[in-house]
Design a protein around this motif. Structure first.
Motif, PDB file in Angstrom:
ATOM      1  N   GLY A  25     -69.409 -48.772 -53.928  1.00 42.20           N
ATOM      2  CA  GLY A  25     -71.111 -48.355 -53.671  1.00 42.20           C
ATOM      3  C   GLY A  25     -71.600 -47.766 -53.801  1.00 42.20           C
ATOM      4  N   GLY A  26     -71.660 -47.193 -55.424  1.00 41.58           N
ATOM      5  CA  GLY A  26     -73.153 -46.219 -56.076  1.00 41.58           C
ATOM      6  C   GLY A  26     -72.568 -44.752 -54.864  1.00 41.58           C
ATOM      7  N   LEU A  27     -71.996 -44.911 -54.350  1.00 41.70           N
ATOM      8  CA  LEU A  27     -71.862 -43.223 -53.572  1.00 41.70           C
ATOM      9  C   LEU A  27     -70.737 -42.132 -55.014  1.00 41.70           C
ATOM     10  N   ARG A  28     -70.746 -41.312 -54.881  1.00 38.51           N
ATOM     11  CA  ARG A  28     -70.344 -40.914 -56.089  1.00 38.51           C
ATOM     12  C   ARG A  28     -68.766 -40.136 -55.232  1.00 38.51           C
ATOM     13  N   ILE A  29     -67.603 -40.330 -55.583  1.00 40.28           N
ATOM     14  CA  ILE A  29     -66.378 -40.326 -55.000  1.00 40.28           C
ATOM     15  C   ILE A  29     -65.745 -38.696 -55.975  1.00 40.28           C
ATOM     16  N   VAL A  30     -65.965 -37.711 -54.186  1.00 42.66           N
ATOM     17  CA  VAL A  30     -65.904 -36.179 -55.471  1.00 42.66           C
ATOM     18  C   VAL A  30     -64.675 -35.395 -54.862  1.00 42.66           C
ATOM     19  N   GLY A  31     -63.355 -35.292 -56.275  1.00 36.72           N
ATOM     20  CA  GLY A  31     -62.071 -34.765 -55.247  1.00 36.72           C
ATOM     21  C   GLY A  31     -62.146 -33.295 -55.849  1.00 36.72           C
ATOM     22  N   SER A  32     -61.970 -32.794 -54.536  1.00 35.15           N
ATOM     23  CA  SER A  32     -61.926 -30.873 -54.810  1.00 35.15           C
ATOM     24  C   SER A  32     -60.445 -30.496 -53.972  1.00 35.15           C
ATOM     25  N   THR A  33     -60.952 -29.525 -52.867  1.00 40.92           N
ATOM     26  CA  THR A  33     -59.915 -28.925 -52.533  1.00 40.92           C
ATOM     27  C   THR A  33     -61.311 -28.642 -51.094  1.00 40.92           C
ATOM     28  N   LEU A  34     -59.839 -28.624 -50.065  1.00 40.36           N
ATOM     29  CA  LEU A  34     -60.630 -28.818 -48.483  1.00 40.36           C
ATOM     30  C   LEU A  34     -61.967 -27.203 -48.398  1.00 40.36           C
ATOM     31  N   ASP A  35     -62.012 -26.144 -49.310  1.00 39.66           N
ATOM     32  CA  ASP A  35     -62.949 -25.545 -49.448  1.00 39.66           C
ATOM     33  C   ASP A  35     -64.016 -25.833 -49.674  1.00 39.66           C
ATOM     34  N   TYR A  36     -64.567 -26.838 -50.150  1.00 38.57           N
ATOM     35  CA  TYR A  36     -65.334 -27.832 -50.470  1.00 38.57           C
ATOM     36  C   TYR A  36     -66.668 -27.974 -49.524  1.00 38.57           C
ATOM     37  N   PRO A  37     -65.858 -28.778 -48.518  1.00 37.20           N
ATOM     38  CA  PRO A  37     -66.939 -29.408 -47.265  1.00 37.20           C
ATOM     39  C   PRO A  37     -66.980 -27.966 -46.838  1.00 37.20           C
ATOM     40  N   ALA A  38     -66.047 -26.736 -46.767  1.00 36.11           N
ATOM     41  CA  ALA A  38     -66.045 -25.580 -46.082  1.00 36.11           C
ATOM     42  C   ALA A  38     -67.332 -25.121 -46.772  1.00 36.11           C
ATOM     43  N   LEU A  39     -66.884 -24.941 -47.352  1.00 34.35           N
ATOM     44  CA  LEU A  39     -69.172 -24.046 -48.288  1.00 34.35           C
ATOM     45  C   LEU A  39     -70.099 -25.078 -47.698  1.00 34.35           C
ATOM     46  N   TYR A  40     -70.293 -26.310 -46.914  1.00 28.47           N
ATOM     47  CA  TYR A  40     -71.632 -26.874 -46.181  1.00 28.47           C
ATOM     48  C   TYR A  40     -71.464 -27.136 -44.444  1.00 28.47           C
ATOM     49  N   GLY A  77     -62.007 -47.859 -55.322  1.00 29.56           N
ATOM     50  CA  GLY A  77     -62.800 -47.156 -56.913  1.00 29.56           C
ATOM     51  C   GLY A  77     -63.209 -47.613 -57.687  1.00 29.56           C
ATOM     52  N   GLU A  78     -64.866 -47.342 -57.961  1.00 30.46           N
ATOM     53  CA  GLU A  78     -64.708 -47.939 -59.370  1.00 30.46           C
ATOM     54  C   GLU A  78     -64.634 -47.191 -59.802  1.00 30.46           C
ATOM     55  N   HIS A  79     -64.991 -47.099 -61.836  1.00 33.30           N
ATOM     56  CA  HIS A  79     -64.399 -46.373 -62.567  1.00 33.30           C
ATOM     57  C   HIS A  79     -66.253 -45.929 -63.101  1.00 33.30           C
ATOM     58  N   GLY A  80     -66.581 -44.833 -63.417  1.00 30.14           N
ATOM     59  CA  GLY A  80     -68.198 -44.582 -63.139  1.00 30.14           C
ATOM     60  C   GLY A  80     -69.282 -44.279 -62.114  1.00 30.14           C
TER      61      GLY A  80
END
Length: 409
Positions: A108-123, A159-162
């Motif tokens: 839907g135009g919003l990015r899918i970001v793959g990471s670890t649980l440390d990423y949301p913990a940053l914020y 998800g959509e490519h791009g």
């Protein structure tokens, strides 16, 4: 008749003129306040999005593009890097924390970001519903993302490519929503988060089915898989936090010396971006200050004209026993009231304008600053301008010559 009743009577006699000068001050305050509030909102947004990240390690290209794409999520990534190379830096003793992120898909135009649980913990992100992901193909939605996509825990999506809406759908690899975040005011609000291995899984299916029906592997697909196997797993970037200030001196040079990798400092790139955007803001801010100066001149002219127009009333007051101090207080009070009304109208108009601007830039989710010190300073400045503008007319009112005025001289 009290001082306030006298002032009200004076205003009622010339409401249009009085309102005009209050509006002039309100415009000046609103322009200045709008610029300051937008600067504060943009600064808050930058600080929250930085999340304490000291360094981004990514593919060679523009450092600004690398930071914009991986930290602020508003540009295309510079490319992918080998996970093995990134892991070498993650194990560096100067690194306190290293967080991999993988990108390339959206929904839907919003990015899918793959990471670890440390990423949301940053914020300091917290869940408002559901749970964190525990394996690939599970997704946690940011607060804004959940609202826009109208998805909840238990729903599935593809998800959509791009990174733009309208890309090829990864229909063979649906995600399941397992959690939704509470609003943070940071970049994670408008992201769809998942395990970084989800990106590999989705694109393994994508290569496998690329160019043919399900189960049919074409020649291009074979070549892609062979190239991927040769390169090994890849990520988009590694977000690094230093263990000590020494890391800022040594680590970037080590990254530069590594083929295919580049370092980028989010703080430096944000400062560059702020410098570029700041030129326009400075010009508008100077315009607001010039308008404030113009308002001061306008006050002096308006109040002087008002005092001259009221010479007969002021002379009558003196003849009835009013002291010069009463006339000075009356004129000064009128100036303060003009400053108060102009300031309040200006600040209200600025809040409305900033909300409209923020709504038009909803993709970047500018956090509107709460009423605080900026509003208090501008309100005080507005009242001070009104008081300063009234001083000259107040002295003129106090020097009213009663015999000459009442005698028609």
């Amino acid at each position: 008749m009290t001082l306030f009743k006298l002032l009200a009577a004076f205003i009622r006699r010339r409401p249009v003129t009085w309102g005009f000068y209050a509006a002039v001050l309100a415009i000046a305050v609103s322009v200045t306040a709008s610029v300051l509030l937008l600067e504060q909102a943009a600064g808050d947004r930058l600080r929250r999005d930085l999340g304490g990240i000291d360094l981004v390690i990514g593919a060679k290209g523009s450092p600004l593009q690398l930071v914009m794409s991986t930290v602020f999520q508003v540009d295309a990534p510079t490319g992918n890097i080998a996970l093995a190379k990134a892991q070498r830096f993650a194990a560096n003793p100067m690194v306190r924390q290293a967080i991999p992120i993988s990108m390339g898909d959206s929904v839907g135009g919003l990015r899918i970001v793959g990471s670890t649980l440390d990423y949301p913990a940053l914020y300091q992100a917290r869940l408002s519903a559901g749970d964190w992901w525990s394996k690939p193909m599970q997704a946690v939605l940011g607060a804004t993302a959940a609202e826009r996509l109208k998805l909840k825990v238990g729903d599935t999506f593809v998800g959509e490519h791009g990174l733009m809406e309208g890309g090829e759908k990864h229909s063979a690899s649906p995600y399941r929503v397992v959690g939704v975040l509470a609003a943070t005011g940071a970049v994670v609000d408008r992201l769809v988060l998942t395990d970084y291995r989800s990106i590999w899984e989705v694109h393994a299916h994508h290569h496998h089915h690329d160019g043919g029906a399900a189960g049919q592997v074409d020649q291009d697909g074979d070549q892609d898989e062979a190239e991927d196997a040769k390169k090994g797993p890849e990520i988009t970037a590694l977000l690094v936090r230093y263990r000590s200030p020494l890391g800022a001196v040594i680590l970037p040079n080590q990254v530069k010396a590594t083929p295919d990798l580049q370092p980028a400092s989010p703080a430096l790139e944000a400062a560059r971006l702020n410098q570029i955007a700041g030129a326009g803001a400075d010009a508008i801010q100077r315009l607001g200050i010039a308008l404030l100066g113009f308002s001061l001149v306008g006050f002096v002219v308006a109040l002087t004209a008002a005092v001259l127009a009221r010479r007969r009333e002021l002379a009558l007051l003196r003849a009835l026993g009013a002291r010069p101090s009463l006339l000075i207080a009356l004129t000064a009070l009128e100036g303060v009231l003009l400053g108060l009304v102009g300031g309040l109208l200006g600040l209200a108009a600025a809040r409305v304008a900033v909300h409209l601007i923020a709504a038009s830039a909803s993709a970047y989710a500018l956090p509107i600053p709460p009423i605080g010190m900026t509003d208090a300073v501008l309100m005080g400045l507005s009242i001070l301008l009104g008081l300063l503008g009234s001083l000259g007319p107040a002295v003129a009112a106090a020097r009213t010559n009663v015999p000459n005025v009442l005698g028609g001289a």
